[in-house]
Motif scaffolding. Structure first.
Motif, mmCIF file in Angstrom:
data_model
loop_
_atom_site.group_PDB
_atom_site.id
_atom_site.type_symbol
_atom_site.label_atom_id
_atom_site.label_comp_id
_atom_site.label_asym_id
_atom_site.label_seq_id
_atom_site.Cartn_x
_atom_site.Cartn_y
_atom_site.Cartn_z
ATOM 1 N N MET A 119 6.124 5.017 4.732
ATOM 2 C CA MET A 119 6.255 4.622 6.146
ATOM 3 C C MET A 119 6.574 5.843 7.015
ATOM 4 S SD MET A 119 8.546 1.173 5.875
ATOM 5 C CE MET A 119 8.099 -0.170 4.782
ATOM 6 N N VAL A 120 7.534 6.640 6.568
ATOM 7 C CA VAL A 120 7.935 7.814 7.352
ATOM 8 C C VAL A 120 6.784 8.803 7.438
ATOM 9 C CG1 VAL A 120 9.503 9.776 7.457
ATOM 10 C CG2 VAL A 120 10.371 7.528 6.830
ATOM 11 N N PHE A 121 6.055 8.980 6.305
ATOM 12 C CA PHE A 121 4.907 9.901 6.300
ATOM 13 C C PHE A 121 3.873 9.486 7.336
ATOM 14 C CE2 PHE A 121 0.504 10.158 4.736
ATOM 15 C CZ PHE A 121 0.300 11.517 4.882
ATOM 16 N N TRP A 122 3.591 8.178 7.422
ATOM 17 C CA TRP A 122 2.555 7.736 8.358
ATOM 18 C C TRP A 122 2.950 8.012 9.800
ATOM 19 C CZ3 TRP A 122 1.635 4.876 12.589
ATOM 20 C CH2 TRP A 122 0.304 4.605 12.881
ATOM 21 N N THR A 123 4.255 7.881 10.124
ATOM 22 C CA THR A 123 4.666 8.058 11.518
ATOM 23 C C THR A 123 4.541 9.504 11.987
ATOM 24 O OG1 THR A 123 6.973 8.368 10.854
ATOM 25 C CG2 THR A 123 6.278 6.128 11.408
ATOM 26 N N PHE A 124 4.466 10.468 11.037
ATOM 27 C CA PHE A 124 4.269 11.863 11.439
ATOM 28 C C PHE A 124 2.819 12.053 11.869
ATOM 29 C CE2 PHE A 124 7.836 13.364 8.403
ATOM 30 C CZ PHE A 124 8.774 13.104 9.382
ATOM 31 N N GLY A 125 2.589 12.273 13.139
ATOM 32 C CA GLY A 125 1.223 12.501 13.597
ATOM 33 C C GLY A 125 0.679 13.812 13.067
ATOM 34 N N ASP A 126 -0.536 13.766 12.506
ATOM 35 C CA ASP A 126 -1.109 14.958 11.890
ATOM 36 C C ASP A 126 -2.630 14.905 12.016
ATOM 37 O OD1 ASP A 126 -1.679 17.190 10.461
ATOM 38 O OD2 ASP A 126 -0.794 16.524 8.575
ATOM 39 N N VAL A 127 -3.226 15.880 12.692
ATOM 40 C CA VAL A 127 -4.681 15.874 12.902
ATOM 41 C C VAL A 127 -5.448 16.259 11.645
ATOM 42 C CG1 VAL A 127 -4.485 16.349 15.363
ATOM 43 C CG2 VAL A 127 -4.621 18.248 13.761
ATOM 44 N N ALA A 128 -4.750 16.759 10.613
ATOM 45 C CA ALA A 128 -5.429 17.152 9.372
ATOM 46 C C ALA A 128 -5.883 15.950 8.558
ATOM 47 C CB ALA A 128 -4.515 18.033 8.522
ATOM 48 N N ARG A 129 -5.437 14.739 8.910
ATOM 49 C CA ARG A 129 -5.813 13.564 8.134
ATOM 50 C C ARG A 129 -7.260 13.150 8.355
ATOM 51 N NH1 ARG A 129 -0.769 9.548 9.664
ATOM 52 N NH2 ARG A 129 0.904 11.022 9.216
ATOM 53 N N LEU A 145 0.824 -1.210 0.000
ATOM 54 C CA LEU A 145 0.000 0.000 0.000
ATOM 55 C C LEU A 145 0.855 1.256 0.000
ATOM 56 C CD1 LEU A 145 -2.652 -1.145 2.604
ATOM 57 C CD2 LEU A 145 -2.748 -1.301 0.120
ATOM 58 N N GLY A 146 2.054 1.161 -0.572
ATOM 59 C CA GLY A 146 2.998 2.273 -0.483
ATOM 60 C C GLY A 146 2.894 3.315 -1.572
ATOM 61 N N THR A 147 2.018 3.111 -2.563
ATOM 62 C CA THR A 147 1.863 4.119 -3.594
ATOM 63 C C THR A 147 1.201 5.350 -3.009
ATOM 64 O OG1 THR A 147 1.608 2.411 -5.263
ATOM 65 C CG2 THR A 147 0.915 4.635 -5.862
ATOM 66 N N MET A 148 1.744 6.538 -3.314
ATOM 67 C CA MET A 148 1.229 7.755 -2.691
ATOM 68 C C MET A 148 0.566 8.657 -3.725
ATOM 69 S SD MET A 148 4.217 8.683 0.003
ATOM 70 C CE MET A 148 5.439 8.796 -1.277
ATOM 71 N N THR A 149 -0.465 9.349 -3.311
ATOM 72 C CA THR A 149 -1.169 10.310 -4.161
ATOM 73 C C THR A 149 -1.348 11.594 -3.377
ATOM 74 O OG1 THR A 149 -3.296 9.506 -3.369
ATOM 75 C CG2 THR A 149 -2.419 8.508 -5.387
ATOM 76 N N SER A 150 -1.746 12.671 -4.076
ATOM 77 C CA SER A 150 -2.008 13.936 -3.400
ATOM 78 C C SER A 150 -3.430 13.969 -2.894
ATOM 79 C CB SER A 150 -1.780 15.095 -4.355
ATOM 80 O OG SER A 150 -0.433 15.161 -4.731
ATOM 81 N N SER A 151 -3.632 14.431 -1.662
ATOM 82 C CA SER A 151 -4.965 14.498 -1.087
ATOM 83 C C SER A 151 -5.614 15.835 -1.418
ATOM 84 C CB SER A 151 -4.880 14.324 0.440
ATOM 85 O OG SER A 151 -4.316 15.478 1.001
ATOM 86 N N ASN A 152 -6.889 15.991 -0.993
ATOM 87 C CA ASN A 152 -7.608 17.228 -1.300
ATOM 88 C C ASN A 152 -7.137 18.406 -0.469
ATOM 89 O OD1 ASN A 152 -8.519 16.271 1.091
ATOM 90 N ND2 ASN A 152 -10.696 16.636 0.671
ATOM 91 N N VAL A 153 -6.288 18.172 0.520
ATOM 92 C CA VAL A 153 -5.758 19.279 1.320
ATOM 93 C C VAL A 153 -4.318 19.586 0.951
ATOM 94 C CG1 VAL A 153 -7.300 18.905 3.266
ATOM 95 C CG2 VAL A 153 -5.114 17.720 3.185
ATOM 96 N N GLY A 154 -3.846 18.968 -0.174
ATOM 97 C CA GLY A 154 -2.528 19.304 -0.656
ATOM 98 C C GLY A 154 -1.409 18.509 -0.028
ATOM 99 N N ALA A 155 -1.723 17.550 0.832
ATOM 100 C CA ALA A 155 -0.690 16.751 1.465
ATOM 101 C C ALA A 155 -0.625 15.384 0.794
ATOM 102 C CB ALA A 155 -0.992 16.589 2.948
ATOM 103 N N ILE A 156 0.418 14.629 1.111
ATOM 104 C CA ILE A 156 0.557 13.282 0.568
ATOM 105 C C ILE A 156 -0.280 12.326 1.408
ATOM 106 C CG2 ILE A 156 2.200 11.436 0.145
ATOM 107 C CD1 ILE A 156 4.334 13.575 -0.180
ATOM 108 N N SER A 157 -0.960 11.395 0.769
ATOM 109 C CA SER A 157 -1.742 10.423 1.508
ATOM 110 C C SER A 157 -1.509 9.043 0.916
ATOM 111 C CB SER A 157 -3.234 10.768 1.464
ATOM 112 O OG SER A 157 -3.689 10.724 0.133
ATOM 113 N N LEU A 158 -1.690 8.012 1.733
ATOM 114 C CA LEU A 158 -1.559 6.642 1.260
ATOM 115 C C LEU A 158 -2.720 6.321 0.346
ATOM 116 C CD1 LEU A 158 -0.554 5.102 4.664
ATOM 117 C CD2 LEU A 158 0.934 5.363 2.698
#
Length: 300
Positions: free
Chosen positions: A147-157, A69-82
């Motif tokens: 993996m590194v992106f997921w470990t960053f805690g972010d309430v915007a998700r 599940l490591g392919t990344m796309t851009s989310s609607n808030v401009g951040a990277i999401s799984l």
């Protein structure tokens, strides 16, 4: 798009769920830390120190590396999401609960002693950290970034649906914590004293650990790792109002929610237009505050 509709879209789809998520997540983590410190009778009790967050991080890395599940796309808030965030969240949640059940199983074999719970949590945290590092070592660039992106805690998700799930878990477990606030006061005075008052210490300890871990697992699985809120906030409240859990529990929840909301606001503004993950700010704030509390008093 009319300005009013654009304003409504930003408020209802981005800012409001993000602010409410920060409040609910901060309250849940702080409340879980307060209850863990009570049932374990250990000031270091928190989801972070007991390895539950490390287990969630391993679960997320496992889903990215092993389940692809490591392919990344851009989310609607401009951040990277799984590309499959719910599957990653579900796997992280499963590993969080596995860690909790392992702590409870070992502690039951040792008659639920607080020391065995803490030591088991520390060992599991180190084990899951090593497992995450092993997966990262063999990951390609995209998987490693995910993996590194997921470990960053972010309430915007979080979306409204995820906010609803976190709120429901917090309310259900919060009711149990409130009902048993007198039992927590008795356990704080010592196991023998609590048993003398008729408190079923082992049952309260195991149920408290299971429910606090459940709240933590739900929050961490949706938002990533947010450290120090569950550890620091209960100690800050203790300094102000004492150890009475009738007041400590709601005060910890309020401070935790307010602190994470303030940290998220600062994280969005300090390097605008770039947005920092809130977990970085809580770590920068939490570690010095915790060291200050250690230096200033003997309770921590």
């Amino acid at each position: 798009m009319a300005i009013s509709k654009r304003f409504d879209l930003i408020i209802w789809n981005i800012r409001l769920p993000q602010a409410l998520t920060a409040i609910v997540a901060g309250a849940g983590l702080s409340l879980s830390g307060a209850v863990m410190q009570a049932v374990l009778r250990n000031p270091l009790g928190s989801p972070f120190t007991l390895g539950i967050t490390h287990a969630a991080a391993f679960g997320a890395a496992f889903s990215v590396m092993v389940l692809g599940l490591g392919t990344m796309t851009s989310s609607n808030v401009g951040a990277i999401s799984l590309n499959s965030p719910y599957t990653t969240t579900a796997v992280a949640f499963i590993f969080s609960l596995l860690s909790t059940f392992a702590i409870i199983a070992v502690s039951k074999a040792r008659k639920a002693s607080p020391e065995s719970m803490v030591l088991t949590g520390v060992a599991l945290g180190a084990l899951f950290t090593a497992g995450t590092m092993l997966l990262q070592y063999f990951a390609d660039d995209v998987q490693l970034a995910a993996m590194v992106f997921w470990t960053f805690g972010d309430v915007a998700r979080a979306t409204w649906t995820e906010l609803g799930i976190m709120t429901a878990a917090l309310l259900i477990c919060g009711i149990w914590f409130t009902v048993h606030r007198w039992d927590l006061n008795a356990i704080e005075a010592g196991d023998e004293t609590a048993r003398g008052l008729g408190v079923k210490v082992d049952r309260i300890r195991l149920t408290g650990m299971l429910l606090t871990s459940l709240v933590t697992a739900v929050i961490v699985s949706f938002l990533g790792i947010i450290g120090f809120v569950g550890l620091v906030c209960p100690h800050m409240v203790r300094r102000l109002i004492g150890d009475d859990y009738r007041f400590l529990l709601p005060a910890s929840a309020i401070l935790g929610g307010g602190l994470l909301l303030a940290a998220d606001t600062v994280a969005r503004l300090v390097l605008a237009p770039s947005v920092l993950p809130v977990s970085i700010l809580t770590a920068f704030l939490g570690a010095p505050v915790f060291i200050f509390l250690i230096i200033k008093g003997n309770r921590v």
